[in-house]
Motif scaffolding. Structure first.
Motif, PDB file in Angstrom:
ATOM      1  N   VAL A  62      -9.137  72.736  95.755  1.00 56.80           N
ATOM      2  CA  VAL A  62      -9.905  72.594  96.993  1.00 56.80           C
ATOM      3  C   VAL A  62     -11.391  72.552  96.677  1.00 56.80           C
ATOM      4  O   VAL A  62     -11.904  73.394  95.926  1.00 56.80           O
ATOM      5  CB  VAL A  62      -9.620  73.772  97.951  1.00 56.80           C
ATOM      6  CG1 VAL A  62     -10.320  73.554  99.289  1.00 56.80           C
ATOM      7  CG2 VAL A  62      -8.112  73.943  98.153  1.00 56.80           C
ATOM      8  N   ALA A  63     -12.072  71.569  97.254  1.00 62.51           N
ATOM      9  CA  ALA A  63     -13.513  71.423  97.067  1.00 62.51           C
ATOM     10  C   ALA A  63     -14.238  71.794  98.358  1.00 62.51           C
ATOM     11  O   ALA A  63     -13.916  71.265  99.427  1.00 62.51           O
ATOM     12  CB  ALA A  63     -13.849  69.986  96.676  1.00 62.51           C
ATOM     13  N   HIS A  64     -15.205  72.706  98.250  1.00 64.45           N
ATOM     14  CA  HIS A  64     -16.084  73.048  99.374  1.00 64.45           C
ATOM     15  C   HIS A  64     -17.453  72.454  99.064  1.00 64.45           C
ATOM     16  O   HIS A  64     -18.016  72.708  97.989  1.00 64.45           O
ATOM     17  CB  HIS A  64     -16.193  74.567  99.530  1.00 64.45           C
ATOM     18  CG  HIS A  64     -14.874  75.267  99.671  1.00 64.45           C
ATOM     19  ND1 HIS A  64     -14.242  75.420 100.879  1.00 64.45           N
ATOM     20  CD2 HIS A  64     -14.068  75.854  98.744  1.00 64.45           C
ATOM     21  CE1 HIS A  64     -13.094  76.072 100.702  1.00 64.45           C
ATOM     22  NE2 HIS A  64     -12.967  76.349  99.417  1.00 64.45           N
ATOM     23  N   PHE A  65     -18.011  71.679  99.988  1.00 66.11           N
ATOM     24  CA  PHE A  65     -19.268  70.986  99.687  1.00 66.11           C
ATOM     25  C   PHE A  65     -19.995  70.616 100.976  1.00 66.11           C
ATOM     26  O   PHE A  65     -19.485  70.830 102.083  1.00 66.11           O
ATOM     27  CB  PHE A  65     -18.990  69.731  98.853  1.00 66.11           C
ATOM     28  CG  PHE A  65     -18.068  68.734  99.510  1.00 66.11           C
ATOM     29  CD1 PHE A  65     -18.570  67.606 100.156  1.00 66.11           C
ATOM     30  CD2 PHE A  65     -16.689  68.913  99.476  1.00 66.11           C
ATOM     31  CE1 PHE A  65     -17.724  66.685 100.758  1.00 66.11           C
ATOM     32  CE2 PHE A  65     -15.831  68.000 100.064  1.00 66.11           C
ATOM     33  CZ  PHE A  65     -16.344  66.880 100.708  1.00 66.11           C
ATOM     34  N   THR A  66     -21.186  70.066 100.831  1.00 66.31           N
ATOM     35  CA  THR A  66     -21.961  69.587 101.974  1.00 66.31           C
ATOM     36  C   THR A  66     -22.344  68.132 101.756  1.00 66.31           C
ATOM     37  O   THR A  66     -22.386  67.643 100.625  1.00 66.31           O
ATOM     38  CB  THR A  66     -23.243  70.421 102.182  1.00 66.31           C
ATOM     39  OG1 THR A  66     -24.066  70.320 101.008  1.00 66.31           O
ATOM     40  CG2 THR A  66     -22.906  71.878 102.447  1.00 66.31           C
TER      41      THR A  66
END
Length: 430
Positions: A62-66
């Protein structure tokens, strides 16, 4: 080694260190390396991603990013990829209510949840999924009535159909259950022929069955398939106007309809093995009952569907609860209803309905019992309080963590009334 070769060696080494450091993130149990297939797909999909943090959850990376949306604002994203092959499953995007599609805003504003005492959260979630799966918008509302707080997640399709409600979900719900599974050819082929314009809301492989929830022609329905892709049944939510006149006219002539005259819910079952039938949930001011009718308008007992003999499965939390509370129970059906997960089980020949909230916490259970099976102590309380009452032979038993009671329908001086007697032998006012 000459200077030129050494410089090249140092450059390659530094690049490898950078790549490894970018790919490794703590997951609570040490470091892990982001699979190269995941990294490649992520980079291709989100080349401008910033502030990337990685996490491993079961079979997913899972990638968390903006991402920069405007000069002044960044949106937060969470993207899910399968560890096995790096394929993308879903991206969750945080957005403002004002940014919702007009169809969703109109549908919400016309609903009860847009009115007091409900209060809407200004921040909503957009769930974009792989393939032909419908994009979902999740709106959170809450209310406080009588000192009791209730939260509800509302799942809307792009066209404004309220496809699902979940009551009191986990505060940090990451919507993992909304990641669709890859359906076998038999399932996709059947769906494309039967419902060519359908949009899939949710799909899952569950205990040797594929479950597919979808919206077609403005109606919510659920299709169930065997592991080999063979169709078992379709269950469709209907309005009164959708029911053939021959069935509705016959229903209104039944003794049950005369007594329980309000229609709470209608579902049509189409099955591969036992034909088609309609299930009506009726209610009066006291309780609700279920009536089944075949397509000719004949009242029938609800058919047993042989393909479901093994029973459906549930989450580990719910499964452990059922094993302890209702040992040997077989799960016959499950569906989201009024925000709760409603599970219908059969235990020792008795059908029971059990409800859970969005945290998989048990809420309550109820089932019908014959009056002869009511404890003598409870019957003595009823007969003492209402010595001349006529008592309906069907009694409903209800239990929750807070209380359990027997619910009787009686007639006193030609007046129907409901009586609840707690298992401690105390009559409870209704």
């Amino acid at each position: 080694m000459n200077i030129k070769t050494l410089a090249k060696f140092l450059f390659v080494t530094m690049m490898m260190i950078v790549m490894v450091s970018c790919n490794e993130e703590p997951n609570g149990n040490g470091n892990f390396t982001v699979p190269q297939s995941v990294m490649s797909n992520f980079t291709e999909m989100y080349p401008n991603a910033k502030n990337v943090k990685w996490e491993q959850k079961g079979k997913y990376t899972v990638a968390h990013f903006t991402l920069q949306q405007t000069r002044a604002a960044e949106n937060s994203y969470t993207a899910w990829f399968l560890n096995e092959n790096g394929s993308w499953g879903m991206t969750e995007t945080e957005m403002l209510f004002a940014g919702l599609p007009e169809a969703v805003k109109m549908a919400f504003n016309a609903s009860e949840y847009a009115q007091a005492p409900w209060v809407v959260d200004d921040e909503v979630e957009q769930l974009t999924r792989m393939g032909d799966n419908e994009t979902i918008f999740v709106i959170e509302v809450e209310k406080k009535v009588g000192g009791i707080e209730t939260e509800m997640d509302l799942y809307y399709t792009m066209s404004g159909v309220l496809a699902k409600t979940v009551i009191d979900a986990e505060a940090d719900d990451d919507f993992e259950d909304m990641i669709p599974v890859e359906l076998p050819e038999g399932v996709t082929s059947w769906l494309s022929v039967k419902f060519p314009n359908a949009r899939i809301i949710e799909s899952d492989f569950d205990h040797n069955y594929y479950e597919v929830e979808l919206v077609a022609d403005g109606k919510e329905m659920e299709c169930l398939f065997k592991a080999n892709g063979n169709w078992i049944l379709t269950r469709t939510e209907l309005s009164v106007a959708d029911v053939p006149a021959v069935v509705m006219d016959a229903l209104k002539l039944t003794e049950t309809f005369v007594k329980y005259h309000e229609i709470e819910d209608i579902e049509k079952y189409e099955t591969a093995s036992v034909g088609n039938f309609y299930e009506f949930e009726l209610e009066n001011e006291f309780r609700d009952v279920v009536v089944c009718m075949d397509e000719s308008g004949l009242e029938i007992a609800k058919p047993e569907i042989p393909e479901l003999k093994e029973g459906l499965s549930v989450s580990e939390t719910i499964g452990l609860f059922l094993d302890k509370k209702y040992p040997n129970a077989v799960i016959k059906e499950k569906e989201q209803k009024n925000g709760y997960l409603c599970i219908e089980v059969e235990q020792d020949g008795v059908e029971k309905e059990i409800r859970f909230n969005g945290k998989d916490e048990w809420v309550d259970s109820e089932w019908d019992i014959d009056i002869k099976d009511v404890p003598v102590t409870i019957m003595n309380v009823l007969n003492t309080a209402y010595p001349n009452a006529a008592i309906d032979p069907e009694v409903e038993f209800y239990e929750s963590a807070e209380k359990s009671y027997y619910e009787f329908e009686i007639v006193v001086n030609y007046q129907e009334q409901e009586v609840r007697i707690l298992t401690q032998g105390v009559i409870e006012s209704i």
